[in-house]
Scaffold this active site. Sequence first.
Site, PDB file in Angstrom:
ATOM      1  N   ASP A  82       1.142  -4.812   1.919  1.00  0.00           N
ATOM      2  CA  ASP A  82       0.700  -3.144   2.192  1.00  0.00           C
ATOM      3  C   ASP A  82       2.180  -2.806   1.145  1.00  0.00           C
ATOM      4  O   ASP A  82       1.790  -1.675   0.403  1.00  0.00           O
ATOM      5  CB  ASP A  82       0.479  -3.110   3.644  1.00  0.00           C
ATOM      6  CG  ASP A  82       1.951  -3.514   4.869  1.00  0.00           C
ATOM      7  OD1 ASP A  82       2.911  -4.519   4.583  1.00  0.00           O
ATOM      8  OD2 ASP A  82       1.957  -2.994   5.710  1.00  0.00           O
TER       9      ASP A  82
ATOM     10  N   ASP B 214       9.646  -3.042   0.521  1.00  0.00           N
ATOM     11  CA  ASP B 214      10.401  -2.078   1.052  1.00  0.00           C
ATOM     12  C   ASP B 214      11.941  -3.111   0.924  1.00  0.00           C
ATOM     13  O   ASP B 214      12.112  -3.010  -0.429  1.00  0.00           O
ATOM     14  CB  ASP B 214      10.070  -1.939   2.253  1.00  0.00           C
ATOM     15  CG  ASP B 214      11.128  -0.643   2.630  1.00  0.00           C
ATOM     16  OD1 ASP B 214      11.618   0.103   1.859  1.00  0.00           O
ATOM     17  OD2 ASP B 214      11.250  -1.179   4.591  1.00  0.00           O
TER      18      ASP B 214
ATOM     19  N   ARG C 113      -2.785   2.804  10.950  1.00  0.00           N
ATOM     20  CA  ARG C 113      -3.410   1.866  10.473  1.00  0.00           C
ATOM     21  C   ARG C 113      -4.625   2.339   9.995  1.00  0.00           C
ATOM     22  O   ARG C 113      -5.161   2.073   8.322  1.00  0.00           O
ATOM     23  CB  ARG C 113      -3.448   0.542  10.806  1.00  0.00           C
ATOM     24  CG  ARG C 113      -2.312   0.202  10.928  1.00  0.00           C
ATOM     25  CD  ARG C 113      -2.304  -1.698  11.748  1.00  0.00           C
ATOM     26  NE  ARG C 113      -1.300  -1.944  12.448  1.00  0.00           N
ATOM     27  CZ  ARG C 113      -0.062  -2.407  11.485  1.00  0.00           C
ATOM     28  NH1 ARG C 113       0.121  -2.278  10.716  1.00  0.00           N
ATOM     29  NH2 ARG C 113       0.881  -3.035  12.192  1.00  0.00           N
TER      30      ARG C 113
HETATM   31  P1  IMP Z   1      10.838  -5.659   3.712  1.00  0.00           P
HETATM   32  O1  IMP Z   1      10.850  -7.003   4.252  1.00  0.00           O
HETATM   33  O2  IMP Z   1      11.720  -4.426   4.482  1.00  0.00           O
HETATM   34  O3  IMP Z   1      10.224  -5.535   2.246  1.00  0.00           O
HETATM   35  O4  IMP Z   1       9.777  -4.982   4.994  1.00  0.00           O
HETATM   36  C1  IMP Z   1       8.855  -4.697   4.807  1.00  0.00           C
HETATM   37  C2  IMP Z   1       7.489  -4.581   5.968  1.00  0.00           C
HETATM   38  O5  IMP Z   1       8.423  -3.597   6.241  1.00  0.00           O
HETATM   39  C3  IMP Z   1       6.589  -4.066   5.332  1.00  0.00           C
HETATM   40  O6  IMP Z   1       4.886  -5.337   5.377  1.00  0.00           O
HETATM   41  C4  IMP Z   1       6.412  -3.018   6.600  1.00  0.00           C
HETATM   42  O7  IMP Z   1       5.187  -3.825   7.195  1.00  0.00           O
HETATM   43  C5  IMP Z   1       7.230  -2.785   7.118  1.00  0.00           C
HETATM   44  N1  IMP Z   1       7.338  -0.829   5.797  1.00  0.00           N
HETATM   45  C6  IMP Z   1       8.084  -0.879   5.235  1.00  0.00           C
HETATM   46  N2  IMP Z   1       8.339  -0.257   4.596  1.00  0.00           N
HETATM   47  C7  IMP Z   1       6.853   0.647   5.764  1.00  0.00           C
HETATM   48  C8  IMP Z   1       6.552   2.167   4.935  1.00  0.00           C
HETATM   49  O8  IMP Z   1       6.809   3.016   4.986  1.00  0.00           O
HETATM   50  N3  IMP Z   1       5.749   1.825   6.660  1.00  0.00           N
HETATM   51  C9  IMP Z   1       5.233   1.614   7.362  1.00  0.00           C
HETATM   52  N4  IMP Z   1       5.183  -0.179   7.190  1.00  0.00           N
HETATM   53  C10 IMP Z   1       6.321   0.056   6.388  1.00  0.00           C
HETATM   54 MG    MG Z   2       3.477  -5.747   6.413  1.00  0.00          MG
END
Ligand code: IMP
Ligand code: MG
Length: 174
Positions: A98, A101, A164
């Site tokens: 999705d 980040d 969602r």
């Molecule tokens: P990462 O490991 O920081 O890249 O995290 C990714 C996960 O954090 C995604 O798969 C989402 O589940 C959650 N996430 C990160 N940013 C957002 C956001 O803006 N809205 C909702 N979920 C987010």
């Molecule tokens: Mg996720």
Amino acid sequence: MADKIRVLLTEEEVDQKIREIAEEINKAYEGQSVKLICILKGGVFFTCELAKHLTVPVSMDFMSVSSYGSGTTSSGVVKIIKDLDEPIEGENILICEDIIDTGRTLAYLIEVLKQRHPNSIHLCTLLNKPERRVKKQVHVDYTCFTIPDQFVVGFGLDYDQKYRNLPYIGVVEL
Ligand code: IMP
Ligand code: MG
């Protein structure tokens, strides 16, 4: 009280962009098959919508990971909650997320999946927040939208498990 949600990307914009990305993927995988790996739960709407527009042979599998962290950021400690049902050896893997980040979840996951010897492994995401990246080595092959550092919901993304199901991408006005 209901949260106020400001529309960032409309349903039409999201649908149109997914079709465009599907076209790119169809070209890239011409003459080959692809296995979509949907990262639950957030990736499910994007994966399904993308799959509908793919014309190359597609199979799908699902994985659920939790990255421990408080509130709206992940910690980097990733745990597999549900693993894939089938092996991926020799297959062309396309991970469907999705949002990327910090990149911590994907950095971990890619390492895990590499050890299972797929033929190829690529990454596609509905949303990309490059400003927040910690794991710079995570290469995103297909990005639908690059967005600024804002917390977004809809099209699979949640805030406390809510929103969602929104057909568009919105920003929760806290
Ligand atoms: P990462 O490991 O920081 O890249 O995290 C990714 C996960 O954090 C995604 O798969 C989402 O589940 C959650 N996430 C990160 N940013 C957002 C956001 O803006 N809205 C909702 N979920 C987010
Ligand atoms: Mg996720």
